[in-house]
Write an enzyme that holds these catalytic residues in place. Structure first.
Site, PDB file in Angstrom:
ATOM      1  N   PRO A 223       0.768  -0.951   0.315  1.00  0.00           N
ATOM      2  CA  PRO A 223      -0.474   0.185  -0.225  1.00  0.00           C
ATOM      3  C   PRO A 223       1.014   1.444   0.236  1.00  0.00           C
ATOM      4  O   PRO A 223       1.540   1.774   0.897  1.00  0.00           O
ATOM      5  CB  PRO A 223      -0.917  -0.220   1.255  1.00  0.00           C
ATOM      6  CG  PRO A 223       0.138  -1.158   2.479  1.00  0.00           C
ATOM      7  CD  PRO A 223       0.314  -1.938   1.137  1.00  0.00           C
ATOM      8  N   ASP A 394       5.330   2.028   1.515  1.00  0.00           N
ATOM      9  CA  ASP A 394       4.925   0.918   2.223  1.00  0.00           C
ATOM     10  C   ASP A 394       4.223   1.448   3.388  1.00  0.00           C
ATOM     11  O   ASP A 394       4.947   1.053   4.522  1.00  0.00           O
ATOM     12  CB  ASP A 394       6.004   0.051   1.969  1.00  0.00           C
ATOM     13  CG  ASP A 394       5.829  -1.363   2.370  1.00  0.00           C
ATOM     14  OD1 ASP A 394       4.110  -0.890   2.051  1.00  0.00           O
ATOM     15  OD2 ASP A 394       5.994  -2.128   1.807  1.00  0.00           O
ATOM     16  N   HIS A 395       2.912   1.190   3.263  1.00  0.00           N
ATOM     17  CA  HIS A 395       2.178   1.813   4.642  1.00  0.00           C
ATOM     18  C   HIS A 395       2.673   0.853   5.959  1.00  0.00           C
ATOM     19  O   HIS A 395       2.019   0.828   6.975  1.00  0.00           O
ATOM     20  CB  HIS A 395       1.543   1.766   5.001  1.00  0.00           C
ATOM     21  CG  HIS A 395       0.709   3.261   5.265  1.00  0.00           C
ATOM     22  ND1 HIS A 395       0.844   3.571   6.719  1.00  0.00           N
ATOM     23  CD2 HIS A 395      -0.453   3.787   4.897  1.00  0.00           C
ATOM     24  CE1 HIS A 395       0.321   4.627   7.300  1.00  0.00           C
ATOM     25  NE2 HIS A 395      -0.026   4.884   6.158  1.00  0.00           N
ATOM     26  N   ARG A 396       2.625  -0.669   4.789  1.00  0.00           N
ATOM     27  CA  ARG A 396       2.947  -1.584   6.488  1.00  0.00           C
ATOM     28  C   ARG A 396       4.247  -1.523   7.463  1.00  0.00           C
ATOM     29  O   ARG A 396       3.601  -1.828   8.623  1.00  0.00           O
ATOM     30  CB  ARG A 396       3.328  -3.009   5.381  1.00  0.00           C
ATOM     31  CG  ARG A 396       1.631  -3.717   4.585  1.00  0.00           C
ATOM     32  CD  ARG A 396       2.736  -4.335   3.473  1.00  0.00           C
ATOM     33  NE  ARG A 396       3.145  -4.309   2.911  1.00  0.00           N
ATOM     34  CZ  ARG A 396       4.070  -5.676   1.819  1.00  0.00           C
ATOM     35  NH1 ARG A 396       3.345  -6.329   1.934  1.00  0.00           N
ATOM     36  NH2 ARG A 396       4.906  -5.045   0.954  1.00  0.00           N
ATOM     37  N   ILE A 398       5.538   1.368   8.232  1.00  0.00           N
ATOM     38  CA  ILE A 398       6.473   2.762   7.937  1.00  0.00           C
ATOM     39  C   ILE A 398       4.754   3.404   8.209  1.00  0.00           C
ATOM     40  O   ILE A 398       3.680   3.368   7.104  1.00  0.00           O
ATOM     41  CB  ILE A 398       6.946   3.234   6.883  1.00  0.00           C
ATOM     42  CG1 ILE A 398       8.397   1.933   6.673  1.00  0.00           C
ATOM     43  CG2 ILE A 398       7.341   4.555   7.466  1.00  0.00           C
ATOM     44  CD1 ILE A 398       9.710   2.814   6.268  1.00  0.00           C
TER      45      ILE A 398
END
Length: 422
Positions: A223, A394-396, A398
């Site tokens: 994401p 990458d929102h996973r 961070i």
């Protein structure tokens, strides 16, 4: 005693590689460690080294064929040694090499040896094929595509009847000489009113397929979110000029940007991470990939432990990577690792863009060109050189706040560049 050299595993989880070309001829003397062939994986073209010294008694695999790891490549032994009794069968996990290699020596009779493919006789007949494959050097194939020629119509004059660069050049010259005498083409049927488009297909290389697969996976599974900023870089550019007045290795703006990324990662270690199925992996050293454009596609060699380097050492390392990337000489291990990539399109005049994360990394920094622009300083409009940067994250592993704090630190480094080099 003669020994069979087999295809090594050139990269992790790579079950096969394409044999690009032989760098030696049958009968040649080689030492252990000499490069005897080049092979293409999904990431790079790699030289294959001889495992022992001796003479090349037989080239087994065919240039252009996909060779499984463990499948026979060549036979090395003493000059004139018999090949009888050698097993060139499917000892590799995925079977044998696709076919026999053409001899790189002058044609001559070859003994029939059980288990060893017969040596095909060289020929310069047009469209020479073995097993449906036309033999041509990688450069010749590229020139054929560029010139819109038909490979099967060319006459090969290279070793073993292989089509080489001079054959393509001759065909282009012949076409150009014949063009004025060609009669006009007259339509035999009424012209269609439907719009038509002409063109030609360019076959996918392993590298292009790998890029497409990796980046598609990135957009589908990671994401993405984006953090953008503009930095005043007058001081940065001035510092670069001062350094280059005395530096033995010329420094680029991108070298200073990469150094600033390393400093920002040290200040914000929560950015120096990647996502794994079971955990967020945080690294102790700052390894940064630097995007390099090549004729075949984008490659991203990784500079290790940038936080320990000075800017001159970094400049030397990145220049070496760029040169070897364009010559397809990078090792597979040099393309793996890191938590962030720096990609710079400023040299093309691009001011602002966003890039796709290169998995398994967690971020990529897109750097635009430095441009003069009007900025407000103490309620006054002044002209300054600014650079736009976009961080894809990458929102996973961070969160947005972490990325924003990293960007704040990074911009502060660009605007106070002495902190980058001290």
């Amino acid at each position: 005693m003669a020994a069979v050299m087999r295809m090594p595993e050139l990269a992790a989880n790579t079950p096969e590689a394409t044999l690009v070309e032989w760098l030696v001829a049958e009968g040649a003397s080689v030492a252990a460690g000499d490069a005897i062939a080049s092979a293409e994986t999904a990431k790079a073209t790699v030289d294959i080294e001889a495992e022992i010294g001796g003479h090349i008694l037989r080239l087994v695999a065919t240039p252009g064929s996909d060779v499984a790891v463990g499948a026979p490549l060549a036979v090395i032994g003493a000059e004139g040694e018999s090949l009888a009794g050698l097993d060139l069968g499917a000892d590799g996990p995925d079977g044998p090499a696709t076919g026999a290699a053409p001899s790189l020596q002058a044609p001559g009779p070859a003994p029939d040896v059980p288990g060893i493919p017969a040596r095909p006789e060289p020929t310069n007949a047009p469209g020479r094929q073995i097993g449906g494959r036309i033999f041509a050097s990688p450069l010749a194939r590229k020139l054929v595509r560029d010139e819109g020629l038909d490979l099967s119509e060319l006459r090969g004059t290279g070793p073993g009847g292989r089509i080489v660069r001079r054959d393509v050049t001759a065909a282009v010259a012949k076409r150009a000489a014949a063009a004025p005498a060609a009669p006009p083409v007259r339509p035999t049927a009424p012209a269609s009113t439907e719009p038509t488009a002409t063109g030609h297909d360019i076959p996918h290389t392993r590298l292009r397929r790998a890029i497409a697969s990796r980046l598609t996976e990135s957009k589908q599974t990671a994401p993405h979110f984006y953090v953008r900023a503009s930095a005043r870089v007058d001081a940065l550019l001035a510092l670069r000029e001062q350094i280059n007045e005395h530096a033995t290795s010329r420094i680029s703006v991108n070298d200073l940007v990469v150094m600033a990324v390393a400093k920002a990662h040290q200040a914000m270690p929560r950015m120096n991470v990647i996502w794994t199925p079971d955990s967020v992996r945080q690294f102790d050293s700052v390894d940064i990939a630097v995007a390099v454009a090549t004729a075949d596609g984008l490659v991203t060699p990784v500079v290790r432990s940038v936080e320990t380097m000075n800017v001159s050492a970094l400049a030397t390392a990145t220049r070496d990577f760029a040169a070897r990337a364009r010559d397809s000489k990078l090792r597979p291990d040099e393309l793996e690792g890191g938590s962030i990539t720096v990609t710079n399109l400023g040299m093309y005049g691009t001011e602002d863009f966003a890039a796709i994360i290169n998995p398994p990394q967690s971020s990529i920094l897109a750097v635009g060109a430095a441009r003069e622009s009007v900025v407000v300083e103490e309620s006054q409009c002044v002209v300054a050189r600014t650079m736009r940067v976009t961080l894809s994250v990458d929102h996973r592993p961070i969160d947005g706040a972490v990325a924003a704090q990293w960007m704040q630190e990074f911009v502060a480094l660009l605007e106070s560049p002495l902190r980058i080099v001290t």
